[in-house]
Write an enzyme that holds these catalytic residues in place. Structure first.
Site, PDB file in Angstrom:
ATOM      1  N   LYS A 106      43.338  37.584  29.143  1.00 25.23           N
ATOM      2  CA  LYS A 106      44.214  37.951  28.025  1.00 25.23           C
ATOM      3  C   LYS A 106      44.512  36.765  27.114  1.00 25.23           C
ATOM      4  CE  LYS A 106      47.006  36.903  31.721  1.00 25.23           C
ATOM      5  NZ  LYS A 106      47.191  37.298  33.092  1.00 25.23           N
ATOM      6  N   GLY A 135      47.316  44.678  34.295  1.00 26.75           N
ATOM      7  CA  GLY A 135      46.540  44.676  35.557  1.00 26.75           C
ATOM      8  C   GLY A 135      45.823  45.992  35.780  1.00 26.75           C
ATOM      9  N   ILE A 137      46.871  49.026  35.363  1.00 27.54           N
ATOM     10  CA  ILE A 137      47.319  50.164  34.534  1.00 27.54           C
ATOM     11  C   ILE A 137      46.297  50.391  33.415  1.00 27.54           C
ATOM     12  CG2 ILE A 137      49.126  51.004  32.996  1.00 27.54           C
ATOM     13  CD1 ILE A 137      51.083  49.113  34.422  1.00 27.54           C
ATOM     14  N   ASP A 202      52.729  34.804  28.280  1.00 26.30           N
ATOM     15  CA  ASP A 202      51.785  35.769  28.866  1.00 26.30           C
ATOM     16  C   ASP A 202      52.044  37.174  28.287  1.00 26.30           C
ATOM     17  OD1 ASP A 202      49.793  36.551  31.034  1.00 26.30           O
ATOM     18  OD2 ASP A 202      51.524  37.763  31.619  1.00 26.30           O
ATOM     19  N   LYS A 206      49.490  39.564  25.849  1.00 26.21           N
ATOM     20  CA  LYS A 206      49.165  40.976  26.116  1.00 26.21           C
ATOM     21  C   LYS A 206      49.609  41.862  24.947  1.00 26.21           C
ATOM     22  CE  LYS A 206      49.465  40.125  31.079  1.00 26.21           C
ATOM     23  NZ  LYS A 206      50.394  40.029  32.216  1.00 26.21           N
TER      24      LYS A 206
HETATM   25  P1  NDP Z   1      41.527  32.285  40.008  1.00 24.37           P
HETATM   26  O1  NDP Z   1      41.938  30.902  39.672  1.00 24.37           O
HETATM   27  O2  NDP Z   1      41.987  32.875  41.279  1.00 24.37           O
HETATM   28  O3  NDP Z   1      39.935  32.392  39.982  1.00 24.37           O
HETATM   29  C1  NDP Z   1      39.132  31.753  39.042  1.00 24.37           C
HETATM   30  C2  NDP Z   1      37.916  31.225  39.779  1.00 24.37           C
HETATM   31  O4  NDP Z   1      36.958  30.775  38.825  1.00 24.37           O
HETATM   32  C3  NDP Z   1      38.265  30.041  40.683  1.00 24.37           C
HETATM   33  O5  NDP Z   1      37.620  30.175  41.931  1.00 24.37           O
HETATM   34  C4  NDP Z   1      37.712  28.866  39.884  1.00 24.37           C
HETATM   35  O6  NDP Z   1      37.339  27.773  40.672  1.00 24.37           O
HETATM   36  C5  NDP Z   1      36.485  29.493  39.254  1.00 24.37           C
HETATM   37  N1  NDP Z   1      35.980  28.749  38.108  1.00 24.37           N
HETATM   38  C6  NDP Z   1      36.701  28.085  37.189  1.00 24.37           C
HETATM   39  N2  NDP Z   1      35.856  27.542  36.266  1.00 24.37           N
HETATM   40  C7  NDP Z   1      34.608  27.873  36.637  1.00 24.37           C
HETATM   41  C8  NDP Z   1      33.322  27.601  36.094  1.00 24.37           C
HETATM   42  N3  NDP Z   1      33.168  26.899  34.980  1.00 24.37           N
HETATM   43  N4  NDP Z   1      32.243  28.095  36.745  1.00 24.37           N
HETATM   44  C9  NDP Z   1      32.391  28.809  37.874  1.00 24.37           C
HETATM   45  N5  NDP Z   1      33.576  29.102  38.446  1.00 24.37           N
HETATM   46  C10 NDP Z   1      34.684  28.639  37.802  1.00 24.37           C
HETATM   47  O7  NDP Z   1      41.970  33.207  38.776  1.00 24.37           O
HETATM   48  P2  NDP Z   1      42.297  34.752  38.790  1.00 24.37           P
HETATM   49  O8  NDP Z   1      41.234  35.471  39.528  1.00 24.37           O
HETATM   50  O9  NDP Z   1      43.705  34.949  39.156  1.00 24.37           O
HETATM   51  O10 NDP Z   1      42.210  35.095  37.231  1.00 24.37           O
HETATM   52  C11 NDP Z   1      40.990  35.285  36.568  1.00 24.37           C
HETATM   53  C12 NDP Z   1      41.254  35.864  35.188  1.00 24.37           C
HETATM   54  O11 NDP Z   1      41.891  37.111  35.337  1.00 24.37           O
HETATM   55  C13 NDP Z   1      42.187  35.012  34.316  1.00 24.37           C
HETATM   56  O12 NDP Z   1      41.780  35.111  32.983  1.00 24.37           O
HETATM   57  C14 NDP Z   1      43.539  35.679  34.519  1.00 24.37           C
HETATM   58  O13 NDP Z   1      44.410  35.465  33.434  1.00 24.37           O
HETATM   59  C15 NDP Z   1      43.115  37.109  34.591  1.00 24.37           C
HETATM   60  N6  NDP Z   1      44.063  37.981  35.267  1.00 24.37           N
HETATM   61  C16 NDP Z   1      44.476  37.689  36.528  1.00 24.37           C
HETATM   62  C17 NDP Z   1      45.333  38.517  37.203  1.00 24.37           C
HETATM   63  C18 NDP Z   1      45.775  38.248  38.594  1.00 24.37           C
HETATM   64  O14 NDP Z   1      46.493  39.070  39.160  1.00 24.37           O
HETATM   65  N7  NDP Z   1      45.386  37.142  39.206  1.00 24.37           N
HETATM   66  C19 NDP Z   1      45.838  39.744  36.558  1.00 24.37           C
HETATM   67  C20 NDP Z   1      45.304  40.003  35.248  1.00 24.37           C
HETATM   68  C21 NDP Z   1      44.464  39.131  34.634  1.00 24.37           C
HETATM   69  P3  NDP Z   1      38.446  26.596  40.912  1.00 24.37           P
HETATM   70  O15 NDP Z   1      39.480  27.223  41.782  1.00 24.37           O
HETATM   71  O16 NDP Z   1      37.658  25.524  41.542  1.00 24.37           O
HETATM   72  O17 NDP Z   1      38.976  26.240  39.553  1.00 24.37           O
HETATM   73  N1  HSE Z   2      51.089  36.139  35.603  1.00 23.56           N
HETATM   74  C1  HSE Z   2      50.894  37.504  35.259  1.00 23.56           C
HETATM   75  C2  HSE Z   2      52.141  38.307  35.649  1.00 23.56           C
HETATM   76  C3  HSE Z   2      49.676  38.016  35.983  1.00 23.56           C
HETATM   77  O1  HSE Z   2      53.077  37.752  36.257  1.00 23.56           O
HETATM   78  O2  HSE Z   2      52.219  39.480  35.309  1.00 23.56           O
HETATM   79  C4  HSE Z   2      49.072  39.236  35.370  1.00 23.56           C
HETATM   80  O3  HSE Z   2      48.589  39.061  34.102  1.00 23.56           O
END
Ligand code: NDP
Ligand code: HSE
Length: 437
Positions: A106, A135, A137, A202, A206
């Site tokens: 986002k 998320g 929804i 955040d 959104k």
């Molecule tokens: P995480 O940090 O859990 O996962 C991201 C992963 O990507 C990590 O393992 C990270 O490795 C890896 N990574 C980072 N840079 C690279 C790269 N250049 N090449 C390969 N791998 C890479 O994030 P989330 O899964 O929580 O979030 C992902 C996206 O989803 C974000 O944009 C977030 O805003 C969005 N989002 C997340 C939600 C949630 O509930 N978590 C809800 C809604 C949206 P390393 O740890 O080593 O950096």
């Molecule tokens: N940090 C966000 C929240 C995660 O608290 O809702 C989902 O975008």
């Protein structure tokens, strides 16, 4: 006819793991819905040794994101690394390579959505971002498809779970903001750096996406007024309860005389309204369409599997079209790209609202008259006033609720009142959504 849809994930973290789990565990169901199997071909992450609690064929894993972008068997690239520069490059490179893209990012879309949407439209590929708001929804699809026949009159969203969790606990347990924030961090709801959550950023990301989809207009993220929850106190929450209200961090958008209001700030709502009752880390979005009336969507706004659910819904939508050889059935940003129009976003000082004002003043004769006088001079009409207790010479809260007033006038009045010698703390202002009674 396609025999399968190939998928590659970049970013095997919280959401990436959820997506892979759903694609594997629900493979048969997804295949029946798409018409052909959806196959996970490659998964890229910086660390491919960490146990993610999911057994993947080790041949799928790579540390090289470009291996996903260049694999000819991959139709859909899912960007789940988060952040700006690298994520944007991955998405634009994937589009340039003719891949469809799905993302949950986002923050990136709020700032660089236009560039991504234009690139995808020019290249003739689809971009899905259902997971970017709320998320699990399905609000993006509700706006782009389910409610596409409506003029969207307003949007009220609890679209940040962390701040809703904090405000819910402050409301029910009377704790201070700082105490609950620490708990939220220990429980893993808030990020180690929770600034984006608690400062409203955040939610503003959104809201920018929702406004873009609802009104078919590019949104300059910086034009969205954004205020977080850090200054909300147990005192304000107690007064809200006394007025039959609940304080929520809302993303609000309204269509007013052909212009748009878009703002994020703590808001007092009647406790009986559906979104006032949304507790904890849950999210809810109330949409009002001119034909449909009220629609309230409620569910988990974050987490591995709920967010994964939204990502997979995009993969399925794209997979169905790829199988039929269709692209752009649903325009990337809901409106046909050449039909999107700039619409003026009103500045905050142009909005009108009801207001809760808490003055912290020395309790002595004449103080209330001076406050009321200043409000009157600025054209602000008082709806009710509360001063509890009597502590002559000491500091007391004086709370005033106003009738509908202009933000510009309220800010001018507060500025003047804060200068008075009897005011001992800056005045607290919380906007109220509800009937002007
Ligand atoms: P995480 O940090 O859990 O996962 C991201 C992963 O990507 C990590 O393992 C990270 O490795 C890896 N990574 C980072 N840079 C690279 C790269 N250049 N090449 C390969 N791998 C890479 O994030 P989330 O899964 O929580 O979030 C992902 C996206 O989803 C974000 O944009 C977030 O805003 C969005 N989002 C997340 C939600 C949630 O509930 N978590 C809800 C809604 C949206 P390393 O740890 O080593 O950096
Ligand atoms: N940090 C966000 C929240 C995660 O608290 O809702 C989902 O975008």
């Amino acid at each position: 006819m396609r025999s399968r849809i190939g998928v590659g994930i970049v970013g095997f973290g919280t959401v990436g793991t959820g997506v892979a789990t759903i694609l594997l565990h629900n493979a048969a169901l997804i295949s029946r819905r798409v018409g052909v199997p959806v196959e996970l071909i490659r998964v890229a992450d910086r660390d491919i040794t960490r146990d993610r609690g999911l057994r993947l064929n080790p041949g799928l894993l790579t540390t090289d994101a470009s291996a996903v972008l260049t694999d000819p068997n991959i139709d859909v690239v899912i960007e789940l690394i988060g952040g700006y520069d690298t994520a944007k490059r991955i998405i634009l490179d994937a589009i340039a390579a003719g891949k469809h893209v799905v993302t949950a990012n986002k923050a990136l879309l709020a700032l660089h959505g236009e560039e991504i949407f234009d690139a995808a439209t020019r290249k003739g590929v689809d971009v899905g971002f259902e997971a970017s708001v709320g998320g699990g929804i399905p609000v993006v699809r509700a706006l782009t498809e389910g409610l596409a026949g409506n003029t969207i009159e307003s949007i009220y969203g609890i679209i940040n779970g962390t701040s809703n969790y904090i405000l819910s606990r402050m409301t029910h347990e009377g704790h201070s903001f700082q105490e609950v924030l620490q708990d939220a961090q220990h429980a893993g709801y808030a990020e180690a750096d929770p600034t984006f959550d608690i400062a409203g950023i955040d939610s503003a990301h959104k809201l920018a996406i929702l406004v873009n989809l609802a009104y078919g207009t590019p949104v300059n993220f910086k034009d969205i007024y954004t205020e977080g929850i850090t200054s909300i106190t147990p005192t304000d929450i107690a007064y809200a309860k006394q007025f039959g209200c609940t304080i929520k961090l809302l993303g609000i958008a309204k269509l007013v005389d052909g212009e748009i209001e878009a703002r994020v700030h703590p808001t007092m709502l009647p406790s009986t309204s559906p979104i006032a009752q949304v507790e904890g880390v849950y999210n809810a979005i109330q949409l009002v369409g001119d034909a449909v009336g009220d629609v309230v969507l409620y569910g988990r706004g974050a987490g591995s599997m709920p967010t994964g659910s939204a990502v997979v819904s995009d993969v399925i939508a794209i997979g169905r079209d790829v199988r039929k050889g269709i692209v752009g059935r649903v325009p990337v940003a809901s409106f046909q790209q050449d039909q999107r129009r700039p619409i003026r976003l009103r500045s905050m000082e142009e909005i009108s609202s009801l207001y809760y004002l808490r003055f912290t003043v020395v309790d002595r004769p004449g103080v209330l008259a001076q406050i009321a006088g200043e409000l009157g001079r600025c054209g602000i009409s008082i709806a009710s006033m509360v001063q509890q207790g009597r502590c002559e010479g000491q500091t007391v809260p004086v709370v005033i609720k106003t009738h509908s007033a202009k933000e510009r006038d309220v800010q001018t009045a507060i500025c003047e009142i804060n200068r008075k010698p009897f005011v001992s703390e800056p005045t607290m202002l919380i906007r109220i959504e509800g009937k002007d009674e």
